[in-house]
Design an enzyme around this catalytic site. Structure first.
Site, PDB file in Angstrom:
ATOM      1  N   TYR A  49       0.824  -1.213   0.000  1.00 22.92           N
ATOM      2  CA  TYR A  49       0.000   0.000   0.000  1.00 22.92           C
ATOM      3  C   TYR A  49       0.863   1.270   0.000  1.00 22.92           C
ATOM      4  O   TYR A  49       0.344   2.367  -0.203  1.00 22.92           O
ATOM      5  CB  TYR A  49      -0.942   0.047   1.213  1.00 22.92           C
ATOM      6  CG  TYR A  49      -1.926  -1.110   1.319  1.00 22.92           C
ATOM      7  CD1 TYR A  49      -2.132  -1.986   0.260  1.00 22.92           C
ATOM      8  CD2 TYR A  49      -2.649  -1.327   2.482  1.00 22.92           C
ATOM      9  CE1 TYR A  49      -3.015  -3.049   0.364  1.00 22.92           C
ATOM     10  CE2 TYR A  49      -3.543  -2.381   2.589  1.00 22.92           C
ATOM     11  CZ  TYR A  49      -3.713  -3.243   1.533  1.00 22.92           C
ATOM     12  OH  TYR A  49      -4.592  -4.285   1.654  1.00 22.92           O
ATOM     13  N   HIS A 107       0.408 -11.802   1.716  1.00 20.64           N
ATOM     14  CA  HIS A 107      -0.623 -11.029   1.011  1.00 20.64           C
ATOM     15  C   HIS A 107      -1.391 -11.863  -0.030  1.00 20.64           C
ATOM     16  O   HIS A 107      -2.608 -11.767  -0.143  1.00 20.64           O
ATOM     17  CB  HIS A 107       0.016  -9.804   0.344  1.00 20.64           C
ATOM     18  CG  HIS A 107      -0.923  -8.663   0.142  1.00 20.64           C
ATOM     19  ND1 HIS A 107      -0.530  -7.351   0.217  1.00 20.64           N
ATOM     20  CD2 HIS A 107      -2.249  -8.626  -0.146  1.00 20.64           C
ATOM     21  CE1 HIS A 107      -1.572  -6.565  -0.017  1.00 20.64           C
ATOM     22  NE2 HIS A 107      -2.626  -7.326  -0.244  1.00 20.64           N
TER      23      HIS A 107
HETATM   24  N1  LIG Z   1      -5.588  -8.772   1.564  1.00 22.27           N
HETATM   25  C1  LIG Z   1      -6.034  -8.282   0.429  1.00 22.27           C
HETATM   26  O1  LIG Z   1      -5.724  -8.777  -0.656  1.00 22.27           O
HETATM   27  C2  LIG Z   1      -6.950  -7.096   0.465  1.00 22.27           C
HETATM   28  C3  LIG Z   1      -7.687  -6.757  -0.671  1.00 22.27           C
HETATM   29  C4  LIG Z   1      -8.551  -5.658  -0.608  1.00 22.27           C
HETATM   30  C5  LIG Z   1      -8.659  -4.944   0.566  1.00 22.27           C
HETATM   31  N2  LIG Z   1      -7.915  -5.286   1.657  1.00 22.27           N
HETATM   32  C6  LIG Z   1      -8.024  -4.521   2.940  1.00 22.27           C
HETATM   33  O2  LIG Z   1      -9.410  -4.352   3.237  1.00 22.27           O
HETATM   34  C7  LIG Z   1      -9.676  -2.963   3.395  1.00 22.27           C
HETATM   35  C8  LIG Z   1     -11.094  -2.638   2.976  1.00 22.27           C
HETATM   36  O3  LIG Z   1     -11.344  -3.005   1.646  1.00 22.27           O
HETATM   37  P1  LIG Z   1     -11.492  -1.951   0.450  1.00 22.27           P
HETATM   38  O4  LIG Z   1     -10.695  -0.773   0.725  1.00 22.27           O
HETATM   39  O5  LIG Z   1     -11.246  -2.742  -0.778  1.00 22.27           O
HETATM   40  O6  LIG Z   1     -13.025  -1.588   0.401  1.00 22.27           O
HETATM   41  P2  LIG Z   1     -14.282  -1.514   1.395  1.00 22.27           P
HETATM   42  O7  LIG Z   1     -13.869  -1.226   2.778  1.00 22.27           O
HETATM   43  O8  LIG Z   1     -15.107  -2.701   1.113  1.00 22.27           O
HETATM   44  O9  LIG Z   1     -15.017  -0.241   0.786  1.00 22.27           O
HETATM   45  C9  LIG Z   1     -14.416   1.024   0.778  1.00 22.27           C
HETATM   46  C10 LIG Z   1     -15.282   1.970  -0.007  1.00 22.27           C
HETATM   47  O10 LIG Z   1     -16.529   2.121   0.669  1.00 22.27           O
HETATM   48  C11 LIG Z   1     -16.739   3.504   1.000  1.00 22.27           C
HETATM   49  N3  LIG Z   1     -17.334   3.519   2.338  1.00 22.27           N
HETATM   50  C12 LIG Z   1     -16.789   3.181   3.513  1.00 22.27           C
HETATM   51  N4  LIG Z   1     -17.669   3.269   4.527  1.00 22.27           N
HETATM   52  C13 LIG Z   1     -18.830   3.709   3.969  1.00 22.27           C
HETATM   53  C14 LIG Z   1     -20.108   4.018   4.477  1.00 22.27           C
HETATM   54  N5  LIG Z   1     -20.395   3.896   5.765  1.00 22.27           N
HETATM   55  N6  LIG Z   1     -21.063   4.452   3.597  1.00 22.27           N
HETATM   56  C15 LIG Z   1     -20.800   4.592   2.274  1.00 22.27           C
HETATM   57  N7  LIG Z   1     -19.599   4.300   1.726  1.00 22.27           N
HETATM   58  C16 LIG Z   1     -18.619   3.861   2.566  1.00 22.27           C
HETATM   59  C17 LIG Z   1     -15.371   4.148   0.947  1.00 22.27           C
HETATM   60  O11 LIG Z   1     -15.455   5.499   0.515  1.00 22.27           O
HETATM   61  P3  LIG Z   1     -14.933   6.727   1.427  1.00 22.27           P
HETATM   62  O12 LIG Z   1     -13.481   6.468   1.717  1.00 22.27           O
HETATM   63  O13 LIG Z   1     -15.173   7.899   0.549  1.00 22.27           O
HETATM   64  O14 LIG Z   1     -15.791   6.701   2.651  1.00 22.27           O
HETATM   65  C18 LIG Z   1     -14.677   3.332  -0.142  1.00 22.27           C
HETATM   66  O15 LIG Z   1     -15.028   3.818  -1.428  1.00 22.27           O
HETATM   67  C19 LIG Z   1      -8.599  -2.302   2.520  1.00 22.27           C
HETATM   68  O16 LIG Z   1      -8.462  -0.930   2.787  1.00 22.27           O
HETATM   69  C20 LIG Z   1      -7.400  -3.129   2.869  1.00 22.27           C
HETATM   70  O17 LIG Z   1      -6.893  -2.732   4.135  1.00 22.27           O
HETATM   71  C21 LIG Z   1      -7.074  -6.348   1.620  1.00 22.27           C
END
Ligand SMILES: NC(=O)c1ccc[n+]([C@@H]2O[C@H](COP(=O)([O-])OP(=O)(O)OC[C@H]3O[C@@H](n4cnc5c(N)ncnc54)[C@H](OP(=O)(O)O)[C@@H]3O)[C@@H](O)[C@H]2O)c1
Length: 281
Positions: A49, A107
């Site tokens: 990241y 990862h």
């Molecule tokens: N291990 C892996 O391969 C892997 C893969 C993907 C993700 N991850 C981890 O998982 C975390 C979360 O996954 P992600 O970032 O893919 O997506 P997510 O948490 O599923 O969704 C994030 C999105 O949702 C929006 N959001 C968040 N809370 C909200 C709410 N209450 N109402 C409306 N919209 C909302 C955010 O926008 P705003 O920021 O504008 O609120 C952003 O666009 C990552 O940050 C990372 O740490 C790990």
């Protein structure tokens, strides 16, 4: 913040903060300030990241006591050897200015599309993580994006099995067989993209359910995950949503609504299959 107990007895918060795509130290500081005030303790990052230094700056600016923090980091694919994994972790610790990580995860499993010896690569990376734990650099170790066959192969050479498996998991996408396997093996599932990257929040059915509970679609997703005994790490850069996403411990879903959510068709998310990766695996 409520916690789950890992197999080893280590408590882990049921909800954390994802940091993928967050880069700016000042902004991260604001987000963490709000998050720690709201009771979050778990921060999920990854060397991939590119934000470990920014996270470190934020944690120091806020003077977060080490025992109030559960810092989780990940080994990128270029470091999946025994020595390389140890070096990568120590590099991350240096950037974070920490003596130890609470959790360190592989990862991605090696993709069979790119590596005929994928089992060996995963086993060597895992041996590196086991050594890091034995040497006190990490409290617990785990994996991400591993499917049942990856875990079964790892079992052949592992001294201990992962305590965590972080996988894509949200309404519209939840690998039931993997969830059941991990429960049986006492491996805690963490939901990455617990809001399906935000894509699923427009789903009509999800919105209808949310209205009935006087909750938001995001809160319904996170509650559904909690009720599956999964740990979620939603990412948001919106300060109000940090608090909103935290408020999921004061209601429960009915059996009927759980079934409807269980059966939602795929409606967004990351959608990467670890066995099909050809670019970075
Ligand atoms: N291990 C892996 O391969 C892997 C893969 C993907 C993700 N991850 C981890 O998982 C975390 C979360 O996954 P992600 O970032 O893919 O997506 P997510 O948490 O599923 O969704 C994030 C999105 O949702 C929006 N959001 C968040 N809370 C909200 C709410 N209450 N109402 C409306 N919209 C909302 C955010 O926008 P705003 O920021 O504008 O609120 C952003 O666009 C990552 O940050 C990372 O740490 C790990």
């Amino acid at each position: 913040m409520e916690t789950y107990n890992l197999r080893s007895g280590i408590p882990i918060p049921k909800l954390g903060i994802g940091t993928w795509q967050m880069k700016d130290a000042e902004r991260i500081t604001e987000i963490f300030r709000q998050a720690f005030e709201a009771g979050y303790q778990l921060i999920d990052t990854a060397s991939a990241y590119g934000n470990e230094i920014a996270i470190s700056k934020a944690l120091r600016a806020l003077a977060i006591p080490r025992d109030k923090l559960f810092l989780q980091d990940k080994l990128w694919n270029s470091g999946r050897g025994y020595q390389e994994a140890q070096e990568a972790c120590k590099k991350s610790l240096k950037k974070l200015k920490l003596d130890f990580l609470d959790a360190y995860l592989i990862h991605w499993p090696a993709s069979p599309k790119l590596h005929t010896n994928w089992e060996e690569i995963n086993a060597e990376a895992w041996r590196g993580l086991e050594k890091l734990k034995a040497d006190g650099y990490v409290r617990t170790i785990g994996v991400c994006n591993f499917k049942v066959h990856h875990l079964e192969k790892l079992k052949k050479s592992a001294k201990e099995m992962p305590e965590l498996n972080q996988i894509e998991f949200h309404p519209g996408f939840w690998p039931k067989e993997l969830l059941d396997y991990c429960k049986k093996e006492n491996i805690r599932i963490e939901a990455s993209s617990p809001l399906g990257n935000g894509d699923i929040l427009q789903d009509t059915v999800l919105n209808e359910i949310a209205k009935r509970y006087n909750k938001t679609p995001a809160q319904i997703c996170l509650r559904w995950e909690l009720e599956k005994e999964v740990l979620a790490i939603p990412k948001t850069e919106n300060l109000d949503r940090i608090t909103q996403n935290r408020n999921i411990f004061d209601f429960s879903l009915t059996k009927e609504d759980t079934i409807v959510l269980n059966e939602l068709p795929y409606c967004g998310g990351l959608g990467i299959d670890a066995d099909e990766v050809t670019e970075f695996g």
